[in-house]
Design an enzyme around this catalytic site. Sequence first.
Site: not given
Length: 365
Positions: A234, A272, A274
Amino acid sequence: MKPRARELGIRFDGEPGRHNALTDVPGVRIGYTTLSDGEVRTGVTAILPRGREDIEQPCAAGWFSLNGNGEMTGTAWVEETGALTLPVLITNTHAVGTCHRAVVDWVAAHRPELARRWLLPVVAETFDGYLNDINSAAVRAEHAHHAIDTAAGGPVAEGSVGGGTGMTCYAFKGGSGTASRRVRYGDDTFTVGAFVQANFGSRRELSIAGVPLGRHLADDNPQEAGHMPPGAGSVIAVVGTDAPLLPGQCKALARRVPFGLARTGTTGSHFSGDLFLAFSTANPGALTSAWPSESARTQAYESLRFVPWPNLDPFHAAVAEAVEEAVVNVLVAGETMVGRAGHRSPAMPVDRVLALLRDPAPAAM
């Protein structure tokens, strides 16, 4: 302190501020608590848009999710009002609740008049479970309080500090990083600063200064040797500026963060989260959300001075440039770390990277 990317001769676009940090935006303060003991490799980062004395003063703000496999609390209220108040905290995934409560407790102790109404702090996270015993209760309220209480302006430590302590980036040691850009607008000069908690990207994707390097640095990659999917992790980015902007324009800045990340090679990963926040410290006293008085119901008005939309492109570019450099600063600052269960995250081999940048032909093959 180790040399930063720019000091090593890595080239970036744009003109940095004095400290090349988010703290170049007047009033912004950053503090850390770093925890590294036994199998604990984690911490807390505090970002105070207006310092400790004016935490109740709203900033125009907006946020953007490139991929929602993560958490950033308080964003529903940011979206509703276009305003950000209180310290912003960044930590690990399983410490969000602790830090959220810690902000409330800190405000109640230091500004009890503010705690008489609701508090909706912004707390964001990235996953450090490769190096850190993330299910432990290592992060406690006093760690969040320490980060807030020690937040300062000036140069900002980078790498394995604060919430970035146990993070990895492009399967190298990741963490906390920052950069800034000066933007001239008529007779005025404003600052755009970015702070990243970088914990994203697969090794093969890495690119620095426009040179694809990842496949030339494919050795010594224990993280992706069956421990985690490539690219998992992340990234949280916080962008601040003293340019006068509308909330929607702050959201537009947050939407430009992915362009800076993409310059370092990432294409984004399902694993991830984001999430990006942007704020403007201009227009103090506007965007208030206090209990209304009877007279205020009919008499009160607020005004916002702002850069016209057609003139925002230099600010958009500044975000992309600062985010790119902040990520590379993280990688340059990284030092090899061994954490939970003997898991190891190697430092990016800076000398090899600099050699490839001096002679990019092998990297381009």
